[in-house]
Design a protein around this motif. Structure first.
Motif, PDB file in Angstrom:
ATOM      1  N   ILE A   1      11.028 -17.527  -7.215  1.00 15.03           N
ATOM      2  CA  ILE A   1       9.813 -16.868  -7.724  1.00 15.03           C
ATOM      3  C   ILE A   1       8.645 -17.090  -6.766  1.00 15.03           C
ATOM      4  CG2 ILE A   1       8.075 -16.927  -9.570  1.00 15.03           C
ATOM      5  CD1 ILE A   1      10.373 -17.559 -11.512  1.00 15.03           C
ATOM      6  N   LEU A   2       8.455 -18.332  -6.315  1.00 16.05           N
ATOM      7  CA  LEU A   2       7.357 -18.622  -5.386  1.00 16.05           C
ATOM      8  C   LEU A   2       7.585 -17.951  -4.039  1.00 16.05           C
ATOM      9  CD1 LEU A   2       6.719 -22.409  -6.161  1.00 16.05           C
ATOM     10  CD2 LEU A   2       5.378 -20.422  -6.901  1.00 16.05           C
ATOM     11  N   PHE A   3       8.830 -17.871  -3.613  1.00 12.15           N
ATOM     12  CA  PHE A   3       9.178 -17.151  -2.385  1.00 12.15           C
ATOM     13  C   PHE A   3       8.779 -15.682  -2.514  1.00 12.15           C
ATOM     14  CE2 PHE A   3      12.297 -14.330  -0.366  1.00 12.15           C
ATOM     15  CZ  PHE A   3      12.184 -14.705   0.974  1.00 12.15           C
ATOM     16  N   THR A   4       9.060 -15.087  -3.671  1.00  9.16           N
ATOM     17  CA  THR A   4       8.707 -13.685  -3.923  1.00  9.16           C
ATOM     18  C   THR A   4       7.197 -13.484  -3.871  1.00  9.16           C
ATOM     19  OG1 THR A   4      10.626 -13.561  -5.404  1.00  9.16           O
ATOM     20  CG2 THR A   4       9.065 -11.734  -5.472  1.00  9.16           C
ATOM     21  N   LEU A   5       6.459 -14.392  -4.502  1.00 10.45           N
ATOM     22  CA  LEU A   5       4.994 -14.311  -4.488  1.00 10.45           C
ATOM     23  C   LEU A   5       4.460 -14.355  -3.059  1.00 10.45           C
ATOM     24  CD1 LEU A   5       4.142 -16.735  -7.446  1.00 10.45           C
ATOM     25  CD2 LEU A   5       3.909 -14.253  -7.461  1.00 10.45           C
ATOM     26  N   LEU A   6       5.034 -15.237  -2.254  1.00 10.07           N
ATOM     27  CA  LEU A   6       4.584 -15.383  -0.872  1.00 10.07           C
ATOM     28  C   LEU A   6       4.882 -14.115  -0.066  1.00 10.07           C
ATOM     29  CD1 LEU A   6       3.277 -17.287   1.132  1.00 10.07           C
ATOM     30  CD2 LEU A   6       5.532 -18.226   1.649  1.00 10.07           C
ATOM     31  N   ILE A   7       6.073 -13.547  -0.252  1.00  9.68           N
ATOM     32  CA  ILE A   7       6.433 -12.309   0.446  1.00  9.68           C
ATOM     33  C   ILE A   7       5.477 -11.186   0.046  1.00  9.68           C
ATOM     34  CG2 ILE A   7       8.186 -10.498   0.640  1.00  9.68           C
ATOM     35  CD1 ILE A   7       8.857 -12.957   2.251  1.00  9.68           C
ATOM     36  N   LYS A   8       5.147 -11.122  -1.246  1.00  9.55           N
ATOM     37  CA  LYS A   8       4.223 -10.086  -1.732  1.00  9.55           C
ATOM     38  C   LYS A   8       2.832 -10.252  -1.120  1.00  9.55           C
ATOM     39  CE  LYS A   8       6.370  -7.202  -4.374  1.00  9.55           C
ATOM     40  NZ  LYS A   8       6.369  -5.767  -4.023  1.00  9.55           N
ATOM     41  N   LEU A   9       2.397 -11.483  -0.971  1.00  7.19           N
ATOM     42  CA  LEU A   9       1.091 -11.726  -0.352  1.00  7.19           C
ATOM     43  C   LEU A   9       1.096 -11.289   1.112  1.00  7.19           C
ATOM     44  CD1 LEU A   9       0.074 -15.214  -1.795  1.00  7.19           C
ATOM     45  CD2 LEU A   9      -1.026 -13.010  -2.238  1.00  7.19           C
ATOM     46  N   ILE A  10       2.198 -11.559   1.806  1.00  2.03           N
ATOM     47  CA  ILE A  10       2.313 -11.163   3.212  1.00  2.03           C
ATOM     48  C   ILE A  10       2.286  -9.641   3.345  1.00  2.03           C
ATOM     49  CG2 ILE A  10       3.858 -11.160   5.210  1.00  2.03           C
ATOM     50  CD1 ILE A  10       4.817 -13.947   4.312  1.00  2.03           C
ATOM     51  N   LEU A  11       2.925  -8.955   2.391  1.00  2.00           N
ATOM     52  CA  LEU A  11       3.015  -7.486   2.446  1.00  2.00           C
ATOM     53  C   LEU A  11       1.826  -6.789   1.777  1.00  2.00           C
ATOM     54  CD1 LEU A  11       6.806  -6.927   1.615  1.00  2.00           C
ATOM     55  CD2 LEU A  11       5.702  -6.935   3.865  1.00  2.00           C
ATOM     56  N   LEU A  12       0.884  -7.577   1.244  1.00  2.00           N
ATOM     57  CA  LEU A  12      -0.232  -6.985   0.496  1.00  2.00           C
ATOM     58  C   LEU A  12      -1.030  -5.953   1.307  1.00  2.00           C
ATOM     59  CD1 LEU A  12      -1.848  -6.860  -2.098  1.00  2.00           C
ATOM     60  CD2 LEU A  12      -3.198  -8.812  -1.305  1.00  2.00           C
ATOM     61  N   PRO A  13      -1.414  -6.243   2.563  1.00  2.00           N
ATOM     62  CA  PRO A  13      -2.164  -5.214   3.325  1.00  2.00           C
ATOM     63  C   PRO A  13      -1.395  -3.900   3.442  1.00  2.00           C
ATOM     64  CG  PRO A  13      -2.278  -7.331   4.441  1.00  2.00           C
ATOM     65  CD  PRO A  13      -1.257  -7.482   3.348  1.00  2.00           C
ATOM     66  N   LEU A  14      -0.090  -3.989   3.649  1.00  2.00           N
ATOM     67  CA  LEU A  14       0.736  -2.787   3.752  1.00  2.00           C
ATOM     68  C   LEU A  14       0.795  -2.053   2.419  1.00  2.00           C
ATOM     69  CD1 LEU A  14       2.674  -1.045   5.443  1.00  2.00           C
ATOM     70  CD2 LEU A  14       4.520  -2.547   4.710  1.00  2.00           C
ATOM     71  N   ASN A  15       0.878  -2.807   1.328  1.00  2.00           N
ATOM     72  CA  ASN A  15       0.918  -2.191  -0.004  1.00  2.00           C
ATOM     73  C   ASN A  15      -0.399  -1.514  -0.350  1.00  2.00           C
ATOM     74  OD1 ASN A  15       3.563  -2.629  -1.178  1.00  2.00           O
ATOM     75  ND2 ASN A  15       3.109  -4.803  -1.102  1.00  2.00           N
ATOM     76  N   ILE A  16      -1.506  -2.118   0.070  1.00  2.00           N
ATOM     77  CA  ILE A  16      -2.814  -1.499  -0.168  1.00  2.00           C
ATOM     78  C   ILE A  16      -2.906  -0.175   0.569  1.00  2.00           C
ATOM     79  CG2 ILE A  16      -5.296  -1.720   0.272  1.00  2.00           C
ATOM     80  CD1 ILE A  16      -5.017  -4.718  -0.200  1.00  2.00           C
ATOM     81  N   LYS A  17      -2.468  -0.170   1.830  1.00  2.00           N
ATOM     82  CA  LYS A  17      -2.474   1.067   2.616  1.00  2.00           C
ATOM     83  C   LYS A  17      -1.571   2.119   1.981  1.00  2.00           C
ATOM     84  CE  LYS A  17      -1.754   2.779   7.320  1.00  2.00           C
ATOM     85  NZ  LYS A  17      -1.360   2.410   8.714  1.00  2.00           N
ATOM     86  N   SER A  18      -0.414   1.682   1.490  1.00  2.00           N
ATOM     87  CA  SER A  18       0.526   2.597   0.856  1.00  2.00           C
ATOM     88  C   SER A  18      -0.065   3.208  -0.407  1.00  2.00           C
ATOM     89  CB  SER A  18       1.821   1.842   0.515  1.00  2.00           C
ATOM     90  OG  SER A  18       2.663   2.629  -0.279  1.00  2.00           O
ATOM     91  N   GLN A  19      -0.728   2.380  -1.211  1.00  2.00           N
ATOM     92  CA  GLN A  19      -1.275   2.902  -2.455  1.00  2.00           C
ATOM     93  C   GLN A  19      -2.477   3.810  -2.204  1.00  2.00           C
ATOM     94  OE1 GLN A  19      -0.820   0.284  -5.599  1.00  2.00           O
ATOM     95  NE2 GLN A  19      -2.230   1.319  -6.995  1.00  2.00           N
ATOM     96  N   LYS A  20      -3.210   3.546  -1.136  1.00  2.00           N
ATOM     97  CA  LYS A  20      -4.285   4.467  -0.763  1.00  2.00           C
ATOM     98  C   LYS A  20      -3.704   5.844  -0.459  1.00  2.00           C
ATOM     99  CE  LYS A  20      -7.998   1.596   1.152  1.00  2.00           C
ATOM    100  NZ  LYS A  20      -8.747   1.233   2.386  1.00  2.00           N
ATOM    101  N   SER A  21      -2.584   5.840   0.253  1.00  2.00           N
ATOM    102  CA  SER A  21      -1.924   7.100   0.586  1.00  2.00           C
ATOM    103  C   SER A  21      -1.466   7.823  -0.684  1.00  2.00           C
ATOM    104  CB  SER A  21      -0.727   6.821   1.506  1.00  2.00           C
ATOM    105  OG  SER A  21      -0.051   8.018   1.829  1.00  2.00           O
ATOM    106  N   MET A  22      -0.913   7.056  -1.633  1.00  2.00           N
ATOM    107  CA  MET A  22      -0.473   7.653  -2.897  1.00  2.00           C
ATOM    108  C   MET A  22      -1.654   8.209  -3.677  1.00  2.00           C
ATOM    109  SD  MET A  22       2.334   4.801  -4.064  1.00  2.00           S
ATOM    110  CE  MET A  22       2.429   5.474  -5.726  1.00  2.00           C
ATOM    111  N   ARG A  23      -2.761   7.474  -3.645  1.00  2.00           N
ATOM    112  CA  ARG A  23      -3.967   7.918  -4.348  1.00  2.00           C
ATOM    113  C   ARG A  23      -4.485   9.227  -3.756  1.00  2.00           C
ATOM    114  NH1 ARG A  23      -6.857   8.094  -8.928  1.00  2.00           N
ATOM    115  NH2 ARG A  23      -9.095   8.076  -8.554  1.00  2.00           N
TER     116      ARG A  23
END
Length: 321
Positions: A28-50
């Motif tokens: 679970i903590l490993f998953t949280l850390l991976i999500k934090l690392i990928l957060l900038p990419l996810n923000i960019k992706s969601q901007k594109s979706m928006r």
């Protein structure tokens, strides 16, 4: 290169595991850390979706206007995407990155001795071969039925059965053995595959723990489906469109990902399923939070129409409204 990526993941899981002493919590903590690392990419992706959602009315008008001219439709749509800095693949990028992470995580879970404890499974040193041979002989002497593993070469065991070797280490030497990993989490053994539950329905009392593993793929499918529906809603793909092909593709994707999720989390170790569930829940929360944030920044998401005869007509139509 790939080997080092998996080694890094294994090291990270081991480091977290040594701190929390719980394999499920480590995942679970490993998953949280991976999500934090990928957060900038996810923000960019969601901007594109928006942005895709914002330009949907323009796209719908183009689809209606050029319904009989696909070449012209693609040309005009490309202009709209370029003018609004929208990438059709932008929303898919996190999902594409997710697959290599899952593959690497699968290898790290399947070969914990190699990727968590740096025990080689190729060109195995003699002392490692002797240790594994000794563990196996101790298991047999204690009366355990190892089946085909009793005659399997050590090299093959290290390639395909490292979880079993870790369990042997615990049975023979106890929890102090350096190769022991406690795969238990909330009463479930995360090294087991949920698929094994189908062979245990005849003996519920003795195998209830294994049968309960089916909760893992069920929750993974639910979180994947909810994530797909939310993504479609935020990108505007869930609305009616005159483009039957796009509508059909959206419906296919809505069901394809949950089906794939169910299949993989059923046949792979439950630790993979736990990662998938936590990752899906985090993605849903992240999408909702970011969408609310983007809603408040409405001025930053104004659809732009490329300069053309169509643009002039569209602006006049907008003024009338």
């Amino acid at each position: 290169m790939w080997h080092y990526i998996v080694m890094a993941m294994g090291w990270l899981i081991k480091t977290i595991y040594e701190v929390v002493q719980n394999y499920g919590v480590a995942i679970i903590l490993f998953t949280l850390l991976i999500k934090l690392i990928l957060l900038p990419l996810n923000i960019k992706s969601q901007k594109s979706m928006r942005k895709q959602q914002i330009i949907q009315p323009i796209v719908a008008e183009l689809q209606q206007k050029y319904a009989n001219d696909q070449a012209k439709l693609q040309q005009e749509m490309a202009k709209v995407y370029k003018e609004n800095n929208v990438s059709m693949a932008g929303g898919c990028l996190p999902m594409l990155i997710q697959m290599p992470i899952l593959i690497a995580l699968y290898q790290a879970i399947q070969k914990p001795l190699t990727y968590m404890f740096n025990v080689p499974y190729k060109d195995i040193p003699e002392n490692i071969i002797n240790t594994i041979t000794s563990l196996r002989e101790s298991m047999i002497a204690a009366g355990y039925n190892l089946g085909t593993l009793a005659q399997t070469p050590v090299e093959t065991l290290m390639k395909t059965n490292q979880i079993q070797i870790s369990n042997w280490a615990y049975i023979v030497n106890g929890p102090s053995d350096p190769w022991y990993i406690n795969f238990k989490f909330l009463g479930l053994d995360l090294s087991n595959t949920p698929w094994t539950a189908f062979s245990c329905f005849g003996d519920i009392k003795g195998n209830l723990e294994i049968i309960l593993l089916l909760i893992i793929p069920i929750l993974a499918v639910v979180s994947s489906f909810a994530q797909s529906k939310l993504s479609m809603k935020m990108s505007g793909q869930d609305k009616n469109t005159t483009n039957d092909q796009a509508q059909s593709m959206s419906k296919t994707m809505t069901w394809m990902m949950p089906v794939m999720t169910g299949y993989f989390t059923l046949i792979l170790p439950a630790g993979i399923g736990l990662y998938w569930i936590v990752s899906g829940i985090m993605q849903i929360v992240q999408q909702i939070v970011l969408n609310n944030y983007f809603e408040k920044k409405g001025d930053d998401f104004v659809a732009k129409v490329p300069k053309s005869k169509y643009a002039d007509k569209h602006r006049k139509k907008s003024k009338k409204r």
